[in-house]
Scaffold this motif. Sequence first.
Motif, PDB file in Angstrom:
ATOM      1  N   ILE A 135       6.373  12.076 -10.914  1.00  0.00           N
ATOM      2  CA  ILE A 135       5.760  11.354  -9.815  1.00  0.00           C
ATOM      3  C   ILE A 135       4.731  12.250  -9.168  1.00  0.00           C
ATOM      4  O   ILE A 135       5.004  13.413  -8.886  1.00  0.00           O
ATOM      5  CB  ILE A 135       6.814  10.945  -8.776  1.00  0.00           C
ATOM      6  CG1 ILE A 135       7.865  10.043  -9.437  1.00  0.00           C
ATOM      7  CG2 ILE A 135       6.178  10.254  -7.591  1.00  0.00           C
ATOM      8  CD1 ILE A 135       9.035   9.747  -8.543  1.00  0.00           C
ATOM      9  N   VAL A 136       3.547  11.758  -8.938  1.00  0.00           N
ATOM     10  CA  VAL A 136       2.543  12.560  -8.264  1.00  0.00           C
ATOM     11  C   VAL A 136       2.058  11.846  -7.014  1.00  0.00           C
ATOM     12  O   VAL A 136       1.748  10.672  -7.044  1.00  0.00           O
ATOM     13  CB  VAL A 136       1.328  12.886  -9.170  1.00  0.00           C
ATOM     14  CG1 VAL A 136       1.766  13.723 -10.334  1.00  0.00           C
ATOM     15  CG2 VAL A 136       0.613  11.655  -9.637  1.00  0.00           C
ATOM     16  N   LYS A 194      16.671  12.116   2.649  1.00  0.00           N
ATOM     17  CA  LYS A 194      17.377  10.976   2.049  1.00  0.00           C
ATOM     18  C   LYS A 194      17.206  11.006   0.528  1.00  0.00           C
ATOM     19  O   LYS A 194      16.834  10.016  -0.101  1.00  0.00           O
ATOM     20  CB  LYS A 194      16.859   9.657   2.621  1.00  0.00           C
ATOM     21  CG  LYS A 194      17.064   9.519   4.116  1.00  0.00           C
ATOM     22  CD  LYS A 194      16.508   8.203   4.633  1.00  0.00           C
ATOM     23  CE  LYS A 194      16.665   8.097   6.154  1.00  0.00           C
ATOM     24  NZ  LYS A 194      16.078   6.846   6.685  1.00  0.00           N
ATOM     25  N   GLY A 195      17.454  12.185  -0.036  1.00  0.00           N
ATOM     26  CA  GLY A 195      17.240  12.382  -1.462  1.00  0.00           C
ATOM     27  C   GLY A 195      15.966  13.159  -1.697  1.00  0.00           C
ATOM     28  O   GLY A 195      15.140  13.341  -0.797  1.00  0.00           O
ATOM     29  N   ASP A 196      15.783  13.639  -2.919  1.00  0.00           N
ATOM     30  CA  ASP A 196      14.605  14.434  -3.274  1.00  0.00           C
ATOM     31  C   ASP A 196      13.594  13.565  -4.010  1.00  0.00           C
ATOM     32  O   ASP A 196      13.952  12.733  -4.844  1.00  0.00           O
ATOM     33  CB  ASP A 196      15.004  15.603  -4.166  1.00  0.00           C
ATOM     34  CG  ASP A 196      15.874  16.617  -3.429  1.00  0.00           C
ATOM     35  OD1 ASP A 196      15.904  16.561  -2.179  1.00  0.00           O
ATOM     36  OD2 ASP A 196      16.522  17.446  -4.099  1.00  0.00           O
ATOM     37  N   GLN A 197      12.336  13.792  -3.688  1.00  0.00           N
ATOM     38  CA  GLN A 197      11.276  13.060  -4.373  1.00  0.00           C
ATOM     39  C   GLN A 197      10.136  14.012  -4.693  1.00  0.00           C
ATOM     40  O   GLN A 197       9.665  14.758  -3.835  1.00  0.00           O
ATOM     41  CB  GLN A 197      10.764  11.906  -3.511  1.00  0.00           C
ATOM     42  CG  GLN A 197       9.775  11.023  -4.244  1.00  0.00           C
ATOM     43  CD  GLN A 197       9.519   9.728  -3.519  1.00  0.00           C
ATOM     44  OE1 GLN A 197       9.978   9.539  -2.400  1.00  0.00           O
ATOM     45  NE2 GLN A 197       8.773   8.830  -4.141  1.00  0.00           N
ATOM     46  N   GLU A 198       9.703  13.979  -5.939  1.00  0.00           N
ATOM     47  CA  GLU A 198       8.646  14.876  -6.398  1.00  0.00           C
ATOM     48  C   GLU A 198       7.287  14.218  -6.215  1.00  0.00           C
ATOM     49  O   GLU A 198       7.093  13.045  -6.560  1.00  0.00           O
ATOM     50  CB  GLU A 198       8.873  15.233  -7.868  1.00  0.00           C
ATOM     51  CG  GLU A 198       7.988  16.382  -8.344  1.00  0.00           C
ATOM     52  CD  GLU A 198       8.427  16.902  -9.704  1.00  0.00           C
ATOM     53  OE1 GLU A 198       7.718  16.623 -10.687  1.00  0.00           O
ATOM     54  OE2 GLU A 198       9.491  17.560  -9.772  1.00  0.00           O
ATOM     55  N   VAL A 199       6.342  14.983  -5.679  1.00  0.00           N
ATOM     56  CA  VAL A 199       5.004  14.455  -5.388  1.00  0.00           C
ATOM     57  C   VAL A 199       3.957  15.478  -5.799  1.00  0.00           C
ATOM     58  O   VAL A 199       4.242  16.659  -5.977  1.00  0.00           O
ATOM     59  CB  VAL A 199       4.836  14.138  -3.882  1.00  0.00           C
ATOM     60  CG1 VAL A 199       5.789  13.058  -3.441  1.00  0.00           C
ATOM     61  CG2 VAL A 199       4.996  15.395  -3.043  1.00  0.00           C
ATOM     62  N   GLY A 200       2.716  15.015  -5.924  1.00  0.00           N
ATOM     63  CA  GLY A 200       1.596  15.923  -6.111  1.00  0.00           C
ATOM     64  C   GLY A 200       1.185  16.537  -4.796  1.00  0.00           C
ATOM     65  O   GLY A 200       1.207  15.877  -3.757  1.00  0.00           O
ATOM     66  N   ALA A 201       0.816  17.813  -4.817  1.00  0.00           N
ATOM     67  CA  ALA A 201       0.427  18.512  -3.587  1.00  0.00           C
ATOM     68  C   ALA A 201      -0.788  19.372  -3.886  1.00  0.00           C
ATOM     69  O   ALA A 201      -0.735  20.233  -4.767  1.00  0.00           O
ATOM     70  CB  ALA A 201       1.575  19.376  -3.080  1.00  0.00           C
ATOM     71  N   GLY A 202      -1.884  19.130  -3.176  1.00  0.00           N
ATOM     72  CA  GLY A 202      -3.070  19.930  -3.424  1.00  0.00           C
ATOM     73  C   GLY A 202      -4.306  19.374  -2.771  1.00  0.00           C
ATOM     74  O   GLY A 202      -4.243  18.655  -1.762  1.00  0.00           O
TER      75      GLY A 202
END
Length: 473
Positions: free
Chosen positions: A418-419, A63-71
């Motif tokens: 956005i993280v 439902k759209g793209d969302q940028e997040v922190g990954a680690g």
Amino acid sequence: MLSVKRRGAARLAAAVMASGLVAVGAMAGAGPAAADDVASGNGGATATLSGLKTFDRAVIHDKGDQEVGAGLFEMAVDDGGSIQTYCIDLHNPTQSKAKYEEKSWSQTSLANNREAGKINWILQNSYPQVNDLAELASKAGSGALNEKTAAAGTQVAIWRFSDRAKVDAVDPAAEKLADYLEKSARNLAEPKASLSLDPPAVSGKAGELLGPVTVRTNAESVTLTPGTEAAGSGVRLVDKSGKTITSAANGGEVYVDVPADAADGSASLTAQAATKVPVGRAFSSDTKSQTQILAGSSESTVSASASAHWAEKGAAPAVTAEKNCAEGAVDVTAANKGDEAFTFTLLNQKYTVEAGQSKTVSVPVNEDRSYEFRVQGPNGFGKTFSGVLDCKITGSDSDLPSTKAGPASAGGTGGGEIVSGDTTAVDATEGGDLAETGSSSSTPLIAGIAIALVVAGGGAILFVRKKKTPSGG
């Protein structure tokens, strides 16, 4: 027990009733009380979340793209040590300084995940367990990796199995690593607990050795300590021959020696050790903070506890509780090692366990809801169990709690990046998962039903299993 599909409608009604009873208490202003007993499977490490420490960026496509922190997250283990974890609960927030406990997969969202073993393979074959990043990059054909991109690629691969997420790493090398790990993964068995006591409760008559309680651990040895209530009573921790013991190894059996003239009562015992927690162990929190899975551990302090209850004559109950995520319930088990039947009340319903028998009552609980219920028996016997059932993943990025971050936390250009669902606490009205269970449009209806049930003296529909008590109660 009925199959999950056949009892779906019954469980829905039961869950509304069970969670409704809790909701009424909350509306009256009562906070969650501390349980005076511990759930079985409680042993292992307990830790406090420090935060998302080694990470890069990923994009969730839904439902759209969302940028997040990954680690990688880090946690400080109680009484010494530290652990590193990855998230297996993408669409929930993390709560700042949340307390976590080591859990079996059956008590988390991995309970119904047929590909949970592939997550364990990824953990064993990627960063930080594989810390030669040049070797890892060569196997993946990814190009150069650093700690941040290796952690991001590993997290992305895990999310594809833990949350069935459509997710890509932003960094090309991290994305190639994620693809390699996803394609190569195969199911590995769940690792065993760092420390547990089995069973977590025993019972019997005064003058007998109560138990055994078996020590399960990957430590070389554990220290055994009786509870303060045993002081001056003559109650001792002993081996099978009756010799006092203060330590035990994996597989060791511990008994509680109760003098014949001891008044009816109970005592606890604690086991503690220093060891590395096995990679692949799950960690969950009762503060509604996203579930984690262990990626690395220093030598850390781990502990487990058990209880013993005795009586000169009559019933001698041992009662425990354990989350059952496969059934969306909390299983309350009552064993009776006495010479008379044990009758107890749970959520306004009475149950009887004959001498030498054991009975398990499955209490359905709504996802993400706090529960608290008490087992009440004769002669002042009572055990209270409380917690939060957090067993499901949420499958939409509209539910993903996000945090705005500048260059320091996101490693980017600042402003609009956005993280993570990282370490910032999210209000219960934000994020679909919390809002869905805390303040959805159906909440007034559920609360109204709950009030009606309490007035009518109604209780939850419970599912009961009966079996012979195994040796050791």
